[in-house]
Motif scaffolding. Structure first.
Motif, short mmCIF file in Angstrom:
data_model
loop_
_atom_site.label_atom_id
_atom_site.label_comp_id
_atom_site.label_asym_id
_atom_site.label_seq_id
_atom_site.Cartn_x
_atom_site.Cartn_y
_atom_site.Cartn_z
N ASN A 157 0.87 -1.18 0.00
CA ASN A 157 0.00 0.00 0.00
C ASN A 157 0.91 1.23 0.00
O ASN A 157 1.41 1.64 1.05
N PRO A 158 1.18 1.82 -1.17
CA PRO A 158 2.17 2.90 -1.24
C PRO A 158 1.80 4.14 -0.45
O PRO A 158 2.66 4.80 0.13
N LEU A 159 0.51 4.48 -0.42
CA LEU A 159 0.10 5.67 0.33
C LEU A 159 0.30 5.48 1.82
O LEU A 159 0.78 6.38 2.53
N LEU A 160 -0.06 4.30 2.30
CA LEU A 160 0.11 4.00 3.72
C LEU A 160 1.59 4.02 4.10
O LEU A 160 1.98 4.55 5.15
N LEU A 161 2.42 3.47 3.23
CA LEU A 161 3.86 3.45 3.47
C LEU A 161 4.42 4.87 3.50
O LEU A 161 5.22 5.23 4.38
N ALA A 162 4.01 5.70 2.54
CA ALA A 162 4.50 7.08 2.48
C ALA A 162 4.08 7.87 3.72
O ALA A 162 4.88 8.63 4.28
N LEU A 163 2.86 7.69 4.15
CA LEU A 163 2.38 8.40 5.34
C LEU A 163 3.14 7.96 6.58
O LEU A 163 3.53 8.79 7.41
N ALA A 164 3.37 6.66 6.70
CA ALA A 164 4.08 6.14 7.86
C ALA A 164 5.54 6.61 7.89
O ALA A 164 6.12 6.80 8.96
N ALA A 165 6.11 6.83 6.70
CA ALA A 165 7.50 7.27 6.62
C ALA A 165 7.65 8.77 6.86
O ALA A 165 8.76 9.27 6.97
N GLY A 166 6.51 9.49 6.91
CA GLY A 166 6.56 10.91 7.21
C GLY A 166 6.47 11.84 6.02
O GLY A 166 6.92 12.99 6.09
N ALA A 167 5.89 11.37 4.92
CA ALA A 167 5.78 12.21 3.72
C ALA A 167 4.97 13.46 4.01
O ALA A 167 3.97 13.43 4.74
N SER A 168 5.39 14.58 3.40
CA SER A 168 4.69 15.85 3.64
C SER A 168 3.57 16.11 2.63
O SER A 168 2.76 17.01 2.81
N PHE A 169 3.52 15.31 1.55
CA PHE A 169 2.45 15.44 0.55
C PHE A 169 2.19 14.07 -0.04
O PHE A 169 3.08 13.47 -0.65
N VAL A 170 0.98 13.57 0.14
CA VAL A 170 0.62 12.24 -0.35
C VAL A 170 -0.71 12.34 -1.08
O VAL A 170 -1.71 12.81 -0.52
N ALA A 171 -0.74 11.91 -2.34
CA ALA A 171 -1.96 12.00 -3.14
C ALA A 171 -2.09 10.79 -4.04
O ALA A 171 -1.13 10.06 -4.29
N ARG A 172 -3.31 10.59 -4.53
CA ARG A 172 -3.57 9.55 -5.54
C ARG A 172 -4.41 10.17 -6.65
O ARG A 172 -5.35 10.93 -6.38
N GLY A 173 -4.05 9.87 -7.88
CA GLY A 173 -4.83 10.32 -9.03
C GLY A 173 -5.27 9.15 -9.88
O GLY A 173 -4.91 7.99 -9.63
N PHE A 174 -6.05 9.45 -10.91
CA PHE A 174 -6.53 8.43 -11.83
C PHE A 174 -6.57 9.03 -13.22
O PHE A 174 -7.05 10.16 -13.42
N THR A 175 -6.07 8.30 -14.21
CA THR A 175 -5.99 8.83 -15.56
C THR A 175 -7.36 9.10 -16.17
O THR A 175 -7.47 9.89 -17.11
N GLY A 176 -8.40 8.47 -15.64
CA GLY A 176 -9.75 8.71 -16.13
C GLY A 176 -10.37 9.99 -15.62
O GLY A 176 -11.43 10.40 -16.11
N HIS A 177 -9.75 10.63 -14.63
CA HIS A 177 -10.19 11.94 -14.11
C HIS A 177 -9.09 12.95 -14.45
O HIS A 177 -8.31 13.35 -13.58
N LEU A 178 -9.04 13.35 -15.71
CA LEU A 178 -7.90 14.11 -16.22
C LEU A 178 -7.77 15.49 -15.56
O LEU A 178 -6.67 15.88 -15.14
N GLU A 179 -8.85 16.25 -15.49
CA GLU A 179 -8.78 17.58 -14.90
C GLU A 179 -8.36 17.51 -13.44
O GLU A 179 -7.58 18.34 -12.95
#
Length: 289
Positions: A157-179
């Protein structure tokens, strides 16, 4: 730029695109070009860095400065370039295998450093360049051309890993929601620190499970009043995966960057402005003896 038509071509490359028709990478390429235009960036102000893989081809198809590294090794040169030239906009493009597999160690520790770069991971949940074996984000039990009895490894789970490691900006996008993806990229590029966007995209050739329709039936955008400063809430949202998959900025907070902590550089001239001479190399070599 003299007119809108020219501005739209500012980041166009003459290289022939080698992705499969229908690949989600096309939308990511469109999104990053649009984001850079809307941020009024110039090609000479930007460095695109990548490793190996289908995602890593993207810098070939956009007119900016480019550095292609080894498999899983996109982050070290990106970090070095940003520290040497703080005025450079540094963006890393890599895949889920390149980042979370081969590059997993660099991923974790550059989150800790909070270097001011944007990292866009093209996550198609498969190794596409090498013809479809399971990647770190492939679902448990998913059948591939290599894992014919199903993937036996627990997906990361990359988002969970990034948050646990202390990331200051964590997001997820999808190519079907271009804007929506374009807006996420702009926010990530402007963020002062390490900014991760895990971008869900279909691989039309080798992943027959996570198709565009599969994503479209599950993906939803986080509400506008979502509190991006609440870490506990971000952790909860990062664990939501299955029938519903949230996209958006999960967590954002400002904290000192790696460069901010390099206090010994504060009173020194920028390395990019220094004139380097052959005797400098000789001096470095002697220090290593």
């Amino acid at each position: 730029m003299t007119n809108e038509a020219e501005s739209q071509k500012l980041f166009d490359s003459d290289d022939e695109i080698a992705w499969c028709p229908g690949c989600g990478n096309f939308a990511i390429l469109t999104a990053i070009k649009t984001a850079l235009l809307e941020l009024n960036k110039r090609p000479e102000e930007i460095l695109m860095v990548s490793g190996i893989g289908q995602a890593a081809k993207l810098p070939h198809y956009i007119r900016t400065n480019v550095f292609n590294g080894l498999h899983g090794r996109a982050l070290p040169p990106a970090v070095a370039a940003k520290i040497v030239n703080p005025g450079l906009t540094v963006i890393v493009h890599s895949g889920d295998g390149d980042t979370y597999g081969e590059g997993g160690n660099h991923f974790i520790h550059n989150i800790r450093r909070n270097v001011d770069i944007a990292h866009f991971v093209h996550d198609n949940q498969i190794y596409a360049l090498t013809k479809g074996q399971a990647s770190p984000t492939t679902a448990l039990g998913q059948v591939t051309g290599i894992q014919t009895q199903g993937n036996i490894d627990q997906p990361l789970n990359p988002l969970l890993l990034a948050l646990a490691a202390g990331a200051s900006f964590v997001a997820r996008g999808f190519t079907g929601h271009l804007e929506h993806l374009i807006s996420l990229m702009k926010e990530a590029i402007n963020h002062p620190g390490y900014a991760l966007i895990d971008i869900l995209q279909p691989c039309v050739s080798f992943n027959k499970v996570n198709t565009h329709r599969w994503y479209a039936d599950r993906v939803y955008e986080l509400p506008k009043d979502y509190d991006t400063g609440n870490l506990n809430h971000a952790l909860e949202q990062a664990m939501e995966w299955g029938e519903k998959i949230p996209i958006g900025i999960f967590y954002r907070v400002e904290k000192p960057t790696f460069a901010d902590r390099l206090v010994w550089l504060a009173d020194r001239p920028s390395l990019i402005d220094r004139v380097w001479e052959p005797r400098d190399a000789e001096k470095f070599m002697k220090e290593l003896e």
